[in-house]
Design an enzyme around this catalytic site. Structure first.
Site, PDB file in Angstrom:
ATOM      1  N   LYS A  11       0.815  -1.218   0.000  1.00  0.00           N
ATOM      2  CA  LYS A  11       0.000   0.000   0.000  1.00  0.00           C
ATOM      3  C   LYS A  11       0.857   1.281   0.000  1.00  0.00           C
ATOM      4  CE  LYS A  11      -3.997  -2.127   2.345  1.00  0.00           C
ATOM      5  NZ  LYS A  11      -4.918  -2.016   3.510  1.00  0.00           N
ATOM      6  N   TYR A  51     -12.664  -2.022  -3.109  1.00  0.00           N
ATOM      7  CA  TYR A  51     -13.103  -2.059  -1.706  1.00  0.00           C
ATOM      8  C   TYR A  51     -14.619  -1.899  -1.566  1.00  0.00           C
ATOM      9  CZ  TYR A  51      -8.436  -2.205   0.454  1.00  0.00           C
ATOM     10  OH  TYR A  51      -7.192  -2.589   0.889  1.00  0.00           O
ATOM     11  N   ASN A 114      -2.011   0.449   6.755  1.00  0.00           N
ATOM     12  CA  ASN A 114      -1.432  -0.769   7.331  1.00  0.00           C
ATOM     13  C   ASN A 114      -0.605  -1.593   6.347  1.00  0.00           C
ATOM     14  OD1 ASN A 114      -3.523  -1.763   5.859  1.00  0.00           O
ATOM     15  ND2 ASN A 114      -4.674  -2.622   7.582  1.00  0.00           N
ATOM     16  N   HIS A 117      -2.305  -5.353   1.680  1.00  0.00           N
ATOM     17  CA  HIS A 117      -3.594  -6.038   1.518  1.00  0.00           C
ATOM     18  C   HIS A 117      -3.308  -7.481   1.149  1.00  0.00           C
ATOM     19  CE1 HIS A 117      -7.559  -7.207   0.038  1.00  0.00           C
ATOM     20  NE2 HIS A 117      -6.895  -7.807  -0.946  1.00  0.00           N
ATOM     21  N   GLU A 128      -9.794 -10.893  -7.238  1.00  0.00           N
ATOM     22  CA  GLU A 128      -8.848  -9.782  -7.109  1.00  0.00           C
ATOM     23  C   GLU A 128      -7.695  -9.924  -8.092  1.00  0.00           C
ATOM     24  OE1 GLU A 128      -9.934  -8.975  -2.406  1.00  0.00           O
ATOM     25  OE2 GLU A 128      -7.948  -9.734  -2.898  1.00  0.00           O
TER      26      GLU A 128
HETATM   27  P1  DAT Z   1      -7.798  -6.531   6.042  1.00  0.00           P
HETATM   28  O1  DAT Z   1      -7.058  -5.530   5.190  1.00  0.00           O
HETATM   29  O2  DAT Z   1      -6.962  -7.016   7.199  1.00  0.00           O
HETATM   30  O3  DAT Z   1      -8.404  -7.644   5.245  1.00  0.00           O
HETATM   31  P2  DAT Z   1     -10.494  -5.418   6.249  1.00  0.00           P
HETATM   32  O4  DAT Z   1     -10.819  -6.199   5.019  1.00  0.00           O
HETATM   33  O5  DAT Z   1     -11.399  -5.566   7.430  1.00  0.00           O
HETATM   34  O6  DAT Z   1      -9.003  -5.729   6.754  1.00  0.00           O
HETATM   35  O7  DAT Z   1     -10.442  -3.861   5.905  1.00  0.00           O
HETATM   36  C1  DAT Z   1      -9.869  -3.424   4.701  1.00  0.00           C
HETATM   37  C2  DAT Z   1      -9.034  -2.204   4.974  1.00  0.00           C
HETATM   38  O8  DAT Z   1      -9.885  -1.141   5.450  1.00  0.00           O
HETATM   39  C3  DAT Z   1      -7.981  -2.365   6.080  1.00  0.00           C
HETATM   40  O9  DAT Z   1      -6.788  -2.965   5.624  1.00  0.00           O
HETATM   41  C4  DAT Z   1      -7.773  -0.942   6.494  1.00  0.00           C
HETATM   42  C5  DAT Z   1      -9.163  -0.352   6.390  1.00  0.00           C
HETATM   43  N1  DAT Z   1      -9.844  -0.408   7.688  1.00  0.00           N
HETATM   44  C6  DAT Z   1     -10.401  -1.501   8.276  1.00  0.00           C
HETATM   45  N2  DAT Z   1     -10.914  -1.211   9.473  1.00  0.00           N
HETATM   46  C7  DAT Z   1     -10.680   0.122   9.661  1.00  0.00           C
HETATM   47  C8  DAT Z   1     -10.964   1.043  10.721  1.00  0.00           C
HETATM   48  N3  DAT Z   1     -11.601   0.663  11.817  1.00  0.00           N
HETATM   49  N4  DAT Z   1     -10.564   2.333  10.553  1.00  0.00           N
HETATM   50  C9  DAT Z   1      -9.914   2.737   9.439  1.00  0.00           C
HETATM   51  N5  DAT Z   1      -9.622   1.918   8.406  1.00  0.00           N
HETATM   52  C10 DAT Z   1      -9.993   0.634   8.526  1.00  0.00           C
HETATM   53 MG    MG Z   2      -9.930  -7.690   3.876  1.00  0.00          MG
END
Ligand code: DAT
Ligand code: MG
Length: 140
Positions: A11, A51, A114, A117, A128
């Site tokens: 990212k 997303y 973070n 992905h 994807e």
């Molecule tokens: P992951 O990337 O671990 O699969 P996810 O699919 O739940 O996590 O969420 C996708 C992305 O969205 C994640 O990498 C960062 C963002 N995100 C998730 N929860 C968040 C939050 N509480 N606040 C801000 N960004 C968030």
């Molecule tokens: Mg995810």
């Protein structure tokens, strides 16, 4: 366990800090093979579609803006149980909860920024991969 393919993104927070090589080293040390990789500038439309599953979440707009804020590296990783293995190497979504030694524990800046992905299931991995790569670009 079967040979699998998973989709990965390095990212913007990580490309900005020149962490592409350090993150790829984590994948390779764990036995995942990078069988396709390209650096792209995501568009708002691409990020929004990618997303889409999070469209109703409060962080969706911020997430899409972030994904377009600098180049990303999209990649396909191959290996035994690659989908689960990659999720393990990545660590928990929130770096505060990520196990020591994981990519997010070492490199992520926040839950939103973070560093990586990774696909969460075989169906999403296939979708994807197909969203960003043509079949001929995958060289296993
Ligand atoms: P992951 O990337 O671990 O699969 P996810 O699919 O739940 O996590 O969420 C996708 C992305 O969205 C994640 O990498 C960062 C963002 N995100 C998730 N929860 C968040 C939050 N509480 N606040 C801000 N960004 C968030
Ligand atoms: Mg995810």
């Amino acid at each position: 366990m079967a040979l699998e393919r998973t989709f990965s993104i390095i990212k913007p927070d990580a490309t900005r800090r020149n962490l592409t090589g350090a993150i790829n080293a984590k994948f390779e040390e764990a036995g995942l093979r990078i069988i396709a990789q390209k650096r792209i500038q995501m568009t708002k439309a691409q990020a929004g579609k990618f997303y889409e599953v999070h469209a109703e979440r409060p962080f969706y707009g911020e997430l899409c803006d972030f994904m377009c804020s600098a180049p990303v590296v999209v990649q396909v990783l191959e290996g035994e149980g690659a989908i689960a293995k990659n999720r393990e190497i990545m660590g928990a979504t929130n770096p505060a909860d990520a196990a020591p030694g994981t990519i997010r524990a070492e490199f992520a800046e926040s839950v939103g920024e973070n560093s990586v992905h990774g696909s969460d299931a075989p169906e999403t991995a296939a979708e994807e991969i197909a969203y960003f790569f043509a079949g001929l670009e995958l060289v296993g």
